[in-house]
Design a protein around this motif. Structure first.
Motif, PDB file in Angstrom:
ATOM      1  N   UNK A  35       0.818  -1.210   0.000  1.00 43.73           N
ATOM      2  CA  UNK A  35       0.000   0.000   0.000  1.00 43.73           C
ATOM      3  C   UNK A  35       0.856   1.266   0.000  1.00 43.73           C
ATOM      4  N   UNK A  36       1.993   1.239   0.692  1.00 45.40           N
ATOM      5  CA  UNK A  36       2.890   2.397   0.677  1.00 45.40           C
ATOM      6  C   UNK A  36       3.370   2.675  -0.736  1.00 45.40           C
ATOM      7  N   UNK A  37       3.750   1.636  -1.458  1.00 41.53           N
ATOM      8  CA  UNK A  37       4.186   1.817  -2.844  1.00 41.53           C
ATOM      9  C   UNK A  37       3.023   2.297  -3.708  1.00 41.53           C
ATOM     10  N   UNK A  38       1.841   1.750  -3.499  1.00 35.57           N
ATOM     11  CA  UNK A  38       0.670   2.164  -4.273  1.00 35.57           C
ATOM     12  C   UNK A  38       0.345   3.638  -4.016  1.00 35.57           C
ATOM     13  N   UNK A  39       0.444   4.059  -2.765  1.00 34.46           N
ATOM     14  CA  UNK A  39       0.179   5.478  -2.455  1.00 34.46           C
ATOM     15  C   UNK A  39       1.217   6.387  -3.109  1.00 34.46           C
ATOM     16  N   UNK A  40       2.465   5.940  -3.157  1.00 32.34           N
ATOM     17  CA  UNK A  40       3.515   6.731  -3.802  1.00 32.34           C
ATOM     18  C   UNK A  40       3.230   6.885  -5.297  1.00 32.34           C
ATOM     19  N   UNK A  41       2.796   5.811  -5.934  1.00 29.70           N
ATOM     20  CA  UNK A  41       2.448   5.865  -7.352  1.00 29.70           C
ATOM     21  C   UNK A  41       1.277   6.821  -7.563  1.00 29.70           C
ATOM     22  N   UNK A  42       0.283   6.745  -6.698  1.00 28.08           N
ATOM     23  CA  UNK A  42      -0.874   7.642  -6.801  1.00 28.08           C
ATOM     24  C   UNK A  42      -0.458   9.092  -6.549  1.00 28.08           C
ATOM     25  N   UNK A  43       0.399   9.323  -5.565  1.00 26.64           N
ATOM     26  CA  UNK A  43       0.859  10.681  -5.256  1.00 26.64           C
ATOM     27  C   UNK A  43       1.593  11.306  -6.440  1.00 26.64           C
ATOM     28  N   UNK A  44       2.369  10.487  -7.165  1.00 28.13           N
ATOM     29  CA  UNK A  44       3.076  10.989  -8.351  1.00 28.13           C
ATOM     30  C   UNK A  44       2.100  11.537  -9.390  1.00 28.13           C
ATOM     31  N   UNK A  45       0.868  11.054  -9.355  1.00 23.92           N
ATOM     32  CA  UNK A  45      -0.160  11.471 -10.309  1.00 23.92           C
ATOM     33  C   UNK A  45      -1.198  12.387  -9.669  1.00 23.92           C
ATOM     34  N   UNK A  46      -0.900  12.832  -8.460  1.00 22.03           N
ATOM     35  CA  UNK A  46      -1.808  13.691  -7.711  1.00 22.03           C
ATOM     36  C   UNK A  46      -3.197  13.062  -7.588  1.00 22.03           C
ATOM     37  N   UNK A  47      -3.194  11.772  -7.251  1.00 18.04           N
ATOM     38  CA  UNK A  47      -4.436  11.015  -7.101  1.00 18.04           C
ATOM     39  C   UNK A  47      -4.468  10.390  -5.722  1.00 18.04           C
ATOM     40  N   UNK A  48      -5.670  10.035  -5.307  1.00 21.51           N
ATOM     41  CA  UNK A  48      -5.855   9.292  -4.066  1.00 21.51           C
ATOM     42  C   UNK A  48      -6.391   7.916  -4.410  1.00 21.51           C
TER      43      UNK A  48
END
Length: 142
Positions: A68-81
């Motif tokens: 989930x930490x990696x998934x959140x980082x990927x989402x953050x790179x795209x300014x998504x939640x």
């Protein structure tokens, strides 16, 4: 238009690519990342350790957190939640059982152990099973 997308993730590159694809191609959709921890049994390797835990759900959540930490980082790179969910049991069955609550499933074509013939024989190919049995459209990402 799709409003809800389920993205099953393990710690493989294919799963990360699937999340990237879902976020990039469904910009208005609610994306949920699902990580499934195997059910305790003698045939499931790491899942045997869950049997020794006092709280299996808490232990499963702890094991899912790095994904989930990696998934959140990927989402953050795209300014998504993203939303997250933890499953316990067989990965394909968990995805199929939850898929009906979503408009589509986006998953990697291979998981973390796709090169291990014994695991593939014992557990089966999750992507293949989900694509054949899910009640909603499935996109496989390489």
């Amino acid at each position: 238009m799709l409003s809800r997308v389920l993205v099953p993730m393990d710690d493989s590159d294919h799963a990360e690519h699937a999340l990237e694809y879902a976020l990039d191609n469904h910009p208005d959709a609610e994306v949920t990342v699902l990580h499934v921890v195997g059910v305790p049994s003698m045939m499931m390797g790491d899942a045997v350790g869950l049997a020794l835990e006092d709280d299996i759900d808490e232990a499963a959540a702890d094991r899912a957190e790095p994904v989930f930490e990696r998934a959140r980082a990927i989402a953050d790179e795209r300014d998504r939640e993203i939303d997250t969910a933890v499953g316990v049991g067989h990965p394909a069955r968990n995805v199929i059982d939850r898929a009906g609550d979503y408009d589509t499933v986006v998953l990697g074509s291979h998981g973390e152990d796709w090169r291990r013939a014994t695991r593939r024989f014992l557990v089966g190919n999750v992507a293949e099973t989900v694509s054949k049995r899910a009640p909603v459209p499935v996109t496989l990402v390489r």
